[in-house]
Design a protein around this motif. Structure first.
Motif, PDB file in Angstrom:
ATOM      1  N   THR A 160      33.294  -0.075 -17.084  1.00  0.00           N
ATOM      2  CA  THR A 160      31.884   0.219 -17.279  1.00  0.00           C
ATOM      3  C   THR A 160      31.684   1.678 -17.666  1.00  0.00           C
ATOM      4  O   THR A 160      32.493   2.544 -17.289  1.00  0.00           O
ATOM      5  N   ASN A 161      30.612   1.923 -18.400  1.00  0.00           N
ATOM      6  CA  ASN A 161      30.200   3.300 -18.669  1.00  0.00           C
ATOM      7  C   ASN A 161      28.855   3.616 -18.022  1.00  0.00           C
ATOM      8  O   ASN A 161      28.204   4.588 -18.361  1.00  0.00           O
ATOM      9  N   ASN A 162      28.438   2.774 -17.088  1.00  0.00           N
ATOM     10  CA  ASN A 162      27.233   3.056 -16.303  1.00  0.00           C
ATOM     11  C   ASN A 162      27.504   4.194 -15.313  1.00  0.00           C
ATOM     12  O   ASN A 162      28.605   4.287 -14.776  1.00  0.00           O
ATOM     13  N   PRO A 163      26.539   5.049 -15.017  1.00  0.00           N
ATOM     14  CA  PRO A 163      25.154   4.989 -15.502  1.00  0.00           C
ATOM     15  C   PRO A 163      24.895   5.836 -16.743  1.00  0.00           C
ATOM     16  O   PRO A 163      23.806   5.760 -17.307  1.00  0.00           O
ATOM     17  N   GLN A 164      25.865   6.666 -17.194  1.00  0.00           N
ATOM     18  CA  GLN A 164      25.572   7.587 -18.294  1.00  0.00           C
ATOM     19  C   GLN A 164      25.364   6.876 -19.614  1.00  0.00           C
ATOM     20  O   GLN A 164      24.439   7.180 -20.364  1.00  0.00           O
ATOM     21  N   GLY A 165      26.263   5.957 -19.947  1.00  0.00           N
ATOM     22  CA  GLY A 165      26.096   5.184 -21.166  1.00  0.00           C
ATOM     23  C   GLY A 165      26.709   5.788 -22.406  1.00  0.00           C
ATOM     24  O   GLY A 165      26.478   5.281 -23.511  1.00  0.00           O
ATOM     25  N   SER A 175      26.700   1.625 -25.324  1.00  0.00           N
ATOM     26  CA  SER A 175      25.535   1.924 -24.496  1.00  0.00           C
ATOM     27  C   SER A 175      25.863   1.448 -23.088  1.00  0.00           C
ATOM     28  O   SER A 175      26.967   0.953 -22.844  1.00  0.00           O
ATOM     29  N   ARG A 176      24.942   1.623 -22.159  1.00  0.00           N
ATOM     30  CA  ARG A 176      25.237   1.246 -20.777  1.00  0.00           C
ATOM     31  C   ARG A 176      25.668  -0.215 -20.712  1.00  0.00           C
ATOM     32  O   ARG A 176      24.939  -1.109 -21.114  1.00  0.00           O
ATOM     33  N   GLY A 177      26.856  -0.441 -20.202  1.00  0.00           N
ATOM     34  CA  GLY A 177      27.335  -1.816 -20.154  1.00  0.00           C
ATOM     35  C   GLY A 177      28.568  -1.966 -19.295  1.00  0.00           C
ATOM     36  O   GLY A 177      29.169  -0.979 -18.843  1.00  0.00           O
ATOM     37  N   THR A 178      28.974  -3.225 -19.083  1.00  0.00           N
ATOM     38  CA  THR A 178      30.131  -3.562 -18.267  1.00  0.00           C
ATOM     39  C   THR A 178      30.806  -4.784 -18.872  1.00  0.00           C
ATOM     40  O   THR A 178      30.134  -5.717 -19.338  1.00  0.00           O
TER      41      THR A 178
END
Length: 355
Positions: free
Chosen positions: A333-338, A255-258
């Motif tokens: 990171t996969n922000n902002p898509q998530g 999920s959205r995270g870093t």
């Protein structure tokens, strides 16, 4: 090498090869003329080098080889892409499979994208690009520094550089960069066109096919780079679940995270950050899940690379530390898509000089 928008050009009245179901003719959607050079002689194993300034437009500026079974793109640069902020700083190297009967025939099966620092694009000035082709490895150099070295053993079945090749210098439009219907006359500089300027291009044949010294040892500044010890030394989100490029580690953001790590660096020093990443939920049609590998807090502009393919692929980011900086923060990171994103084999090393 000049590329122009020329609607009055007498294009061939036929469908381009490779598009048997298309009815679109040459020059119909984008009346662009450009040029190519191909060597008369072939070579196998050696070193290619070019000093060049890419064309400042949505067209490639490339130095590559092709022969029985394969194609090697020493570099394939794109000087401008209105849809991609990374394109004008990306030095792209790849292998294409032309082996008869291969399940991956016609596909790009290995690639490396190296992202230069901001303000230092491929069309902003001259850069020197080097490519060493050895029986046992390939090495990629930019401006006298090693950005990647990969062995034949590491590539496995993706190694297609087995035969003598002819050398090409050319420019091409790529519909996966900018669709032809979205190209505009203003992109190509009016009557003067845009130029892929080559200062020199050189090819050195390795004597008797003898192998070179191999990939140099590179000191990795990242602790627990393959997540073999869980998330030790890393701070942030994600789980280690064995979904890896190599070994038994590999971290997944679901999920959205870093996740990040602070590393020790030297002032006024140039480094290369790289990793293998996959975005398993991308379907390469209408779903593209982005993830980013980057660096900040090093005394220079934040820099990152974008990943989106549903297979393990390698990219690298170049950065130079400030005059008093002894730390840098690397992050994923996969922000902002998530969408799900996986990372493995993170490497930070000094930019080693061309031997």
């Amino acid at each position: 090498m000049k590329s122009r928008w020329e609607p009055g050009f007498d294009f061939a009245d036929e469908v381009p090869s490779g598009n048997p179901t298309s009815s679109i003719r040459y020059g119909q959607l984008a009346p662009i003329t450009t040029a190519a050079l191909r060597s008369i002689n072939s070579f196998q194993y050696g070193y290619m080098e070019m000093r060049a300034q890419a064309a400042k437009g949505p067209i490639s500026s490339s130095y590559w080889t092709t022969g029985p079974g394969g194609e090697t793109d020493a570099f394939e640069n794109f000087g401008y892409n209105p849809n991609n902020q990374w394109a004008e700083r990306r030095v792209h190297t790849s292998f294409h499979d032309w082996r008869s009967g291969s399940p991956t025939y016609g596909k790009r099966i290995w690639d490396n994208a190296h992202i230069l620092e901001k303000g230092n694009g491929v069309a902003d000035g001259f850069h020197t690009y080097g490519f060493e082709w050895d029986p046992n490895y390939i090495a990629i150099y930019v401006d006298g520094g090693l950005v990647n070295c990969t062995t034949r053993a590491e590539m496995g079945s993706k190694w297609v550089a087995n035969n003598a090749h002819k050398v090409w210098i050319d420019s091409e439009t790529f519909d996966w960069e900018v669709r032809p219907e979205n190209l505009e006359e203003s992109h190509f500089g009016g009557a003067d066109g845009i130029d892929f300027v080559v200062d020199y291009a050189r090819v050195y044949q390795r004597s008797n096919g003898v192998s070179g010294p191999g990939c140099p040892a590179r000191n990795n500044l990242v602790e627990n780079p393959g997540f073999e010890n869980g998330k030790a030394e890393w701070v942030g989100d994600g789980i280690v679940n064995g979904e890896s490029n190599s070994g038994s580690g590999g971290l997944t953001l679901s999920s959205r995270g870093t996740v990040e790590q602070v590393i020790t660096v030297e002032p006024n020093t140039t480094y290369v950050l790289s990793a293998f990443v996959t975005s398993p939920d991308t379907n390469e049609r209408n779903i593209w899940e982005n993830a980013y590998l980057g660096v900040r807090g090093h005394g220079g502009s934040e820099n990152n690379a974008r990943f989106f393919f549903p297979r393990w692929n390698h990219k690298s980011v170049q950065f130079t530390t400030g005059p008093s900086n002894t730390e840098a923060t690397i992050y994923f990171t996969n922000n902002p898509q998530g969408g799900r994103a996986r990372i493995d084999d993170v490497l930070v090393t000094k930019l080693l000089p061309t031997p």
